[in-house]
Write an enzyme that holds these catalytic residues in place. Structure first.
Site, mmCIF file in Angstrom:
data_model
loop_
_atom_site.group_PDB
_atom_site.id
_atom_site.type_symbol
_atom_site.label_atom_id
_atom_site.label_comp_id
_atom_site.label_asym_id
_atom_site.label_seq_id
_atom_site.Cartn_x
_atom_site.Cartn_y
_atom_site.Cartn_z
ATOM 1 N N ARG A 1 43.781 52.479 31.641
ATOM 2 C CA ARG A 1 43.497 52.343 33.069
ATOM 3 C C ARG A 1 44.453 53.223 33.860
ATOM 4 O O ARG A 1 45.538 53.561 33.416
ATOM 5 C CB ARG A 1 43.529 50.890 33.528
ATOM 6 C CG ARG A 1 44.849 50.179 33.478
ATOM 7 C CD ARG A 1 44.805 48.823 34.223
ATOM 8 N NE ARG A 1 43.610 48.037 33.999
ATOM 9 C CZ ARG A 1 42.878 47.476 34.973
ATOM 10 N NH1 ARG A 1 43.201 47.623 36.228
ATOM 11 N NH2 ARG A 1 41.828 46.752 34.696
ATOM 12 N N LYS B 1 42.413 44.217 42.447
ATOM 13 C CA LYS B 1 41.722 43.623 43.596
ATOM 14 C C LYS B 1 42.374 42.325 44.031
ATOM 15 O O LYS B 1 42.437 42.022 45.216
ATOM 16 C CB LYS B 1 40.258 43.352 43.224
ATOM 17 C CG LYS B 1 39.393 44.591 43.298
ATOM 18 C CD LYS B 1 37.967 44.276 42.902
ATOM 19 C CE LYS B 1 37.839 44.222 41.395
ATOM 20 N NZ LYS B 1 36.480 44.050 40.924
ATOM 21 N N GLU C 1 32.894 44.031 39.293
ATOM 22 C CA GLU C 1 32.687 42.655 39.728
ATOM 23 C C GLU C 1 32.785 42.654 41.255
ATOM 24 O O GLU C 1 33.774 43.152 41.804
ATOM 25 C CB GLU C 1 33.779 41.757 39.120
ATOM 26 C CG GLU C 1 33.527 40.311 39.439
ATOM 27 C CD GLU C 1 34.586 39.366 38.898
ATOM 28 O OE1 GLU C 1 35.486 39.803 38.159
ATOM 29 O OE2 GLU C 1 34.510 38.174 39.245
HETATM 30 P P1 ATP Z 1 40.832 44.608 39.179
HETATM 31 O O1 ATP Z 1 41.884 44.026 38.286
HETATM 32 O O2 ATP Z 1 41.364 45.554 40.173
HETATM 33 O O3 ATP Z 1 39.929 43.576 39.765
HETATM 34 P P2 ATP Z 1 38.849 44.980 37.240
HETATM 35 O O4 ATP Z 1 38.957 45.771 35.993
HETATM 36 O O5 ATP Z 1 38.834 43.512 37.120
HETATM 37 O O6 ATP Z 1 39.960 45.489 38.217
HETATM 38 P P3 ATP Z 1 36.091 45.391 37.699
HETATM 39 O O7 ATP Z 1 35.328 45.308 38.952
HETATM 40 O O8 ATP Z 1 35.854 44.386 36.657
HETATM 41 O O9 ATP Z 1 37.624 45.413 38.100
HETATM 42 O O10 ATP Z 1 36.015 46.862 37.083
HETATM 43 C C1 ATP Z 1 34.907 47.718 37.100
HETATM 44 C C2 ATP Z 1 35.220 48.858 36.189
HETATM 45 O O11 ATP Z 1 36.314 49.613 36.692
HETATM 46 C C3 ATP Z 1 35.618 48.373 34.805
HETATM 47 O O12 ATP Z 1 34.938 49.152 33.843
HETATM 48 C C4 ATP Z 1 37.098 48.582 34.775
HETATM 49 O O13 ATP Z 1 37.543 48.807 33.488
HETATM 50 C C5 ATP Z 1 37.279 49.793 35.685
HETATM 51 N N1 ATP Z 1 38.619 49.817 36.254
HETATM 52 C C6 ATP Z 1 39.210 48.878 37.009
HETATM 53 N N2 ATP Z 1 40.472 49.217 37.310
HETATM 54 C C7 ATP Z 1 40.692 50.421 36.727
HETATM 55 C C8 ATP Z 1 41.816 51.316 36.665
HETATM 56 N N3 ATP Z 1 42.970 51.038 37.252
HETATM 57 N N4 ATP Z 1 41.669 52.466 35.970
HETATM 58 C C9 ATP Z 1 40.504 52.765 35.392
HETATM 59 N N5 ATP Z 1 39.419 51.978 35.398
HETATM 60 C C10 ATP Z 1 39.498 50.813 36.057
HETATM 61 MG MG MG Z 2 37.673 41.974 36.869
#
Ligand code: ATP
Ligand code: MG
Length: 557
Positions: free
Chosen positions: A263, A273, A38
């Site tokens: 994760r 983020k 995102e």
């Molecule tokens: P954040 O909470 O940091 O915003 P998010 O999962 O909302 O993380 P996205 O941009 O939606 O962030 O994630 C893009 C991809 O990265 C998704 O497939 C998510 O599952 C993966 N991802 C995000 N954080 C992690 C992590 N700590 N370990 C492994 N994969 C991750």
């Molecule tokens: Mg997200």
């Protein structure tokens, strides 16, 4: 796809095993993955884990990987983030086969929602967010049907069209899937598919005022792109039945499946983020690429190499259960990577001047030293030596304890790459602080001369005073203090006040043309990287990537 993972195969893991089986049994002809960020912030090391997994898996089986921006929440999204994400994925060494935005599919998603309405599988609901929550039930109690659940297909079609046309205010209505308000899995209790938001979208502008929810948009994006293995993190496990429901009820042709892995969590490291954005917005750090940040751009600026991050992600493996990885693992992989690559050089952090009283005045001699003793291919460098040098204040003690082998009055030490010196005089200022040391050297002890008539126990480093280049060195620590003990405290109360200690020192003159991003090993101090900005005094700034030993060992030593 040309991805630079040096053809190392992905260590065995449960998702790889699924891929192998799917290929062997002909369920899938070619594997197709995607990385779906995102664009609401910069990527962090957790994302790197997901990037490596998706790209390397597809690579190994000659498949494809898409980059898809999940841009369904326009309030928080921005093109700055889109650009940084593309830069970071490429820097990590990966190139996507195709680039998409979830917003590319808004029209198709809308049409599929109309299909759901026609099939009696979706309805427009007028409950407020709070009323919706109240009727949803709990883990132990079933939910209750919305009074709008049995609207006619015609009325739903009309209202949904008018939602799109902009007739209603934000929050006035939503489109919901009609599944089961008593489902044990709460995500199946008539989840919201569309919400009204009169906001400008960074790509579609004002074309839309209704936006699809993640649980609806994501499976459709996957199916439209022909993704075979949709890999996401564990918290989406409960959403998998909804994922399957959307694929089936929307009559998507591609059979795509969701697989969840744990994760990545790292000790003392913020991995979200939202929190990282708080640190940026509150000025705790100087931007998303502050070298203390666990963002890809922060780690790059700090001096982490793409290889070290890829190796880290690959070697820690893919788990099915959440756990926390020790930050020292990351340090291990960057030390491993830089060991053979980084030139060695000497830097004096807290300098004290040494005058070598028996060395000819006005003379400078150039001494030979290896660029990297562990990698002779890197050749030799020349270091100037003269009557005045700087040594580290820490390397001198007037009244040393037992077993102190560095410089003290009457003691002889080796100057790295140069001569033995003996300390004869200690010069102090009015306040009694040591300001200068007077020493003598022995010309016979020159490094490389084979001198072995006597031995010394201590070797210290130094730089020649007249040619030394001033530098600012930033010693970095984790941004958070001992996260495990304080994890219930507000984020801003957990900030480590010593996360960046700035010291002024001197470096060897042959460092004058170094470029931002270059890594070096400073003798005894660890690996450092040239920062992209100079200090306010226009001197070079270096960030310490990692010390030579793990912080754990260093504290004990
Ligand atoms: P954040 O909470 O940091 O915003 P998010 O999962 O909302 O993380 P996205 O941009 O939606 O962030 O994630 C893009 C991809 O990265 C998704 O497939 C998510 O599952 C993966 N991802 C995000 N954080 C992690 C992590 N700590 N370990 C492994 N994969 C991750
Ligand atoms: Mg997200």
């Amino acid at each position: 796809m040309e991805n630079s993972n040096e053809n190392k195969s992905v260590p065995s893991n449960f998702i790889k095993n699924i891929v192998i089986e799917d290929l062997q049994e002909g369920r899938v002809q070619e594997i197709h993955t995607r990385f779906p960020p995102e664009p609401n912030g910069y990527l962090h090391i957790g994302h790197a884990k997901s990037i490596c997994l998706n790209f390397e898996l597809a690579d190994e089986f000659k498949g494809k990987t898409n980059l898809r921006f999940d841009d369904t929440n326009p309030v928080k999204e921005d093109t700055e983030y889109v650009d940084s994400i593309m830069e970071d994925v490429r820097w990590l060494g990966f190139e996507w086969d195709a680039l998409f935005y979830a917003s590319d599919y808004f029209e198709e998603m809308y049409n599929r929602a109309v299909l759901l309405i026609k099939k009696g599988k979706a309805y427009v609901c007028d409950l407020t967010a709070e009323e919706t929550r109240e009727l949803r039930g709990t883990l132990t109690e079933p939910g209750k049907d919305s009074p709008y659940r049995n609207r006619s297909v015609e009325e739903n079609l009309d209202l949904f069209a008018r939602m799109r046309a902009g007739e209603f205010a934000d929050g006035a209505r939503v489109l919901r899937a009609k599944i089961d308000m008593a489902a044990p899995n709460i995500t199946l209790r008539d989840p919201i598919l569309y919400r009204i938001a009169h906001v400008h979208h960074h790509r579609t502008g004002d074309a839309w005022c209704i936006y699809p929810m993640y649980d609806y948009a994501h499976p459709l994006g996957d199916a439209i792109e022909g993704i075979t293995h949709s890999i996401c993190t564990l918290e989406f496990e409960d959403h998998r039945p909804m994922y399957d429901w959307v694929i089936e009820q929307c009559e998507m042709e591609t059979q795509t499946h969701q697989y969840e892995f744990a994760r990545l969590n790292i000790t003392n490291t913020i991995m979200s983020k939202r929190y990282l954005k708080t640190l940026v917005d509150e000025g705790v750090v100087h931007g998303w690429d502050d070298p203390r940040m666990p963002t890809i751009s922060g780690m790059r600026r700090r001096g982490y190499t793409a290889e070290s991050i890829r190796n880290f992600c690959r070697e820690i493996g893919v788990a099915k259960a959440n756990s926390v990885i020790d930050e020292r693992n990351l340090e291990f992989f960057i030390r491993e990577d830089l060991k053979m690559k980084a030139p060695r050089t000497m830097a004096v952090l807290d300098p004290i001047k040494v005058v070598i009283t028996n060395y000819p005045e006005g003379q400078i001699e150039w001494l030979d030293a290896e660029v990297n003793a562990e990698n002779p291919e890197m050749g030799m460098r020349q270091i100037p030596f003269s009557r005045e040098i700087y040594i580290e204040r820490e390397d001198f003690m007037e009244n040393p304890p037992n077993k102190y082998f560095r410089l003290f009055p009457g003691n002889e030490v080796r100057l790295k790459h140069a001569y033995f010196i003996v300390c004869n005089d200690v010069i102090k200022n009015e306040d009694g602080e040591v300001v200068e040391l007077h020493c003598t050297y022995d010309v016979a002890t020159k490094s490389g001369s084979g001198f072995n008539a006597r031995k010394v126990k201590g070797t210290i480093h130094w730089v020649e005073a007249s040619l030394a280049i001033p530098a600012q060195l930033r010693l970095l620590e984790p941004l958070l203090v001992d996260e495990t003990d304080n994890k219930d405290m507000p984020l801003l109360d957990r900030i480590n006040p010593n996360s960046m200690q700035v010291v002024n020192g001197y470096i060897e003159p042959n460092m004058k043309d170094v470029q931002a991003g270059e890594q070096f090993q400073f003798f005894r101090h660890g690996y450092f990287c040239v920062d992209k900005e100079k200090s306010s005094e226009d001197v070079l700034v270096f960030n310490r990537i990692v010390s030579l030993k793990s912080s754990f060992d260093a504290k004990k030593a």
